[in-house]
Motif scaffolding. Structure first.
Motif, PDB file in Angstrom:
ATOM      1  N   ASN A  96     -88.803 -49.319   7.552  1.00  0.00           N
ATOM      2  CA  ASN A  96     -89.107 -50.293   6.392  1.00  0.00           C
ATOM      3  C   ASN A  96     -89.059 -49.116   4.969  1.00  0.00           C
ATOM      4  OD1 ASN A  96     -89.164 -53.557   7.879  1.00  0.00           O
ATOM      5  ND2 ASN A  96     -90.634 -52.528   8.843  1.00  0.00           N
ATOM      6  N   ARG A 101     -84.968 -50.987   1.902  1.00  0.00           N
ATOM      7  CA  ARG A 101     -86.825 -52.579   2.069  1.00  0.00           C
ATOM      8  C   ARG A 101     -87.810 -52.344   1.258  1.00  0.00           C
ATOM      9  NH1 ARG A 101     -85.948 -54.599   7.508  1.00  0.00           N
ATOM     10  NH2 ARG A 101     -83.804 -54.174   7.845  1.00  0.00           N
ATOM     11  N   LYS A 103     -88.135 -50.938  -1.062  1.00  0.00           N
ATOM     12  CA  LYS A 103     -87.827 -51.507  -2.677  1.00  0.00           C
ATOM     13  C   LYS A 103     -88.358 -53.453  -2.882  1.00  0.00           C
ATOM     14  CE  LYS A 103     -84.920 -48.675  -5.040  1.00  0.00           C
ATOM     15  NZ  LYS A 103     -83.097 -48.509  -5.895  1.00  0.00           N
ATOM     16  N   LYS A 104     -88.117 -53.386  -1.954  1.00  0.00           N
ATOM     17  CA  LYS A 104     -88.322 -55.149  -1.991  1.00  0.00           C
ATOM     18  C   LYS A 104     -89.453 -55.677  -1.814  1.00  0.00           C
ATOM     19  CE  LYS A 104     -86.985 -59.251   0.630  1.00  0.00           C
ATOM     20  NZ  LYS A 104     -88.269 -59.781   1.607  1.00  0.00           N
ATOM     21  N   GLU A 108     -93.882 -57.810  -3.295  1.00  0.00           N
ATOM     22  CA  GLU A 108     -94.763 -58.402  -2.510  1.00  0.00           C
ATOM     23  C   GLU A 108     -96.312 -58.233  -2.275  1.00  0.00           C
ATOM     24  OE1 GLU A 108     -91.130 -60.361   0.424  1.00  0.00           O
ATOM     25  OE2 GLU A 108     -91.955 -58.563   1.366  1.00  0.00           O
ATOM     26  N   PRO A 407     -94.143 -63.864   2.481  1.00  0.00           N
ATOM     27  CA  PRO A 407     -94.595 -62.550   2.800  1.00  0.00           C
ATOM     28  C   PRO A 407     -95.172 -61.846   3.723  1.00  0.00           C
ATOM     29  CG  PRO A 407     -93.950 -62.686   0.834  1.00  0.00           C
ATOM     30  CD  PRO A 407     -94.737 -64.019   0.726  1.00  0.00           C
TER      31      PRO A 407
END
Length: 413
Positions: A96, A101, A103-104, A108, A407
């Motif tokens: 992760n 990953r 950056k996503k 959140e 999330p």
């Protein structure tokens, strides 16, 4: 009829959830084996970290990974048995932390962090705890210009996307704020938004006292069993049995083990940490919370003395303490600030509750109506407790939440 809720865990997260639900008219009992704020919430660095919009990622570059292997770094230590025990979640954590990953995950995670000051503020005021809190930010200090420049770039991105405020200090600027620092410190970032707390455990206790002053109940007892009883819940402790409409699991680093008894197997793991308090050699005085970013420890001017907190130790929560990481941090810290004698007979040891995607679980349990989850906040349970309390209270009452909570749903595991 007033809904009855039992909150399991009296750290910052559990106390904050109890506080919010009590304020909304729920009948709430807070249960823990110790007094509020005496476990993980007691031992942290005492910063409400509004600037922490990027969660702690697992190192991905080979140079850093190879430097960790000798197991002598200050910022991270490990024990082979502990690594083996948490191999699966640690592998997911590494996965992760890949660029795409991660950056996503950042926006959140940042959505939670952005709520921290506005949710702590009313609780501080209600609890009469202003004397514990300073609103002057903290300093992240550097020895090398290249490392400082890289961090400035990250700070500028945080300001652009998330409104984080900071100043860059040169050596003269550092000296103006901390005249007793060693000469090898060439600059710093002064994070302006965060609030610092001179006694983190006392702040949690103040929130808990306000909760009780407004009708909340505190039960100090070992939890023995949590089970469904028809459409309600039964919580069995060593002293009494409680019945409730809703039960919240906010047991920090112990949450994962407790959830196994209810048929859930979340990929929880812990990052352990240590602290020690010191005198300052007269006439020196530490004015700000200081993070030695290139080494990986923090110095904080607490009520109990100058607190040195370590980085992460990857090991099982129940393993004996190993003070070598603290000793290594202390050796470096004495080169940048004139620490005096130790105040504590032994180092305090605690564990940060972590999940491999660096985000907490906040929300309903997938298969059990009336069971609510709030754990896995990693390094930021102290920062995020009040935000978690507000958001989970909204979810329990079926109200819209200030941010998107998808999330943080348990179903992602």
């Amino acid at each position: 009829m007033t809904r009855q809720t039992v909150v399991l865990g009296a750290g910052m997260v559990g106390v904050s959830i109890a506080w919010h639900l009590q304020r909304r008219g729920h009948q709430v009992t807070l249960v823990d084996r110790r007094q509020p704020g005496r476990e993980t919430s007691f031992g942290n660095a005492g910063i409400i970290q509004r600037e922490a919009v990027r969660p702690y990622a697992f190192p991905r570059d080979m140079k850093t990974i190879l430097s960790v292997l000798p197991n002598k770094r200050v910022d991270i230590r490990y024990r082979p048995a502990g690594m083996l025990n948490a191999a699966s979640p640690l592998l997911s954590y590494w996965h992760n932390s890949s660029s795409g990953r991660y950056k996503k995950i950042i926006p959140e995670w940042a959505s939670l962090i952005q709520l921290c000051l506005k949710t702590h503020g009313p609780m501080i005021e209600a609890a009469g705890a202003e004397h514990l809190v300073r609103r002057e930010g903290w300093l992240e200090i550097y020895r090398t210009q290249s490392r400082l420049a890289k961090r400035i770039k990250e700070a500028e991105e945080a300001r652009e996307h998330y409104g984080v405020q900071f100043n860059v200090l040169d050596r003269a600027g550092v000296e103006s704020k901390e005249p007793n620092l060693g000469k090898d410190i060439i600059g710093a970032i002064h994070w302006l938004d965060p609030w610092t707390v001179a006694d983190p455990g006392a702040l949690v206790a103040a929130y808990a006292q306000d909760f009780m002053d407004n009708g909340g109940k505190l039960l100090q007892a070992d939890i023995q069993k949590v089970e469904q009883a028809g459409e309600r819940w039964r919580i069995v402790t060593e002293t009494q049995t409680l019945d409730a409409d809703d039960v919240v699991v906010a047991l920090g680093p112990w949450s994962g083990e407790w959830m196994k008894g209810l048929g859930y197997h979340f990929p929880t793991f812990v990052k352990r940490g240590y602290h020690m308090h010191y005198a300052a050699q007269a006439p020196a005085k530490l004015n700000y919370w200081l993070m030695d970013a290139e080494v990986g420890y923090l110095l904080a001017p607490m009520n109990a003395g100058v607190r040195l907190t370590t980085g992460a130790e990857l090991d099982r929560i129940e393993s004996p303490a190993d003070e070598h990481q603290l000793e290594a941090a202390e050796k470096v810290a004495r080169t940048i600030f004139p620490l005096g004698e130790r105040h504590d007979a032994a180092a305090w040891k605690g564990a940060r509750p972590c999940l491999p995607d660096m985000k907490p679980i906040i929300g309903p349990a997938p298969r059990h109506p009336g069971l609510w989850l709030a754990f896995g906040h990693g390094h930021q349970g102290f920062t995020l407790g009040p935000a978690t309390g507000q958001l989970l209270a909204d979810m329990i009452e079926g109200k819209p939440t200030e941010i998107d909570m998808s999330p943080f749903r348990a179903e992602r595991f």
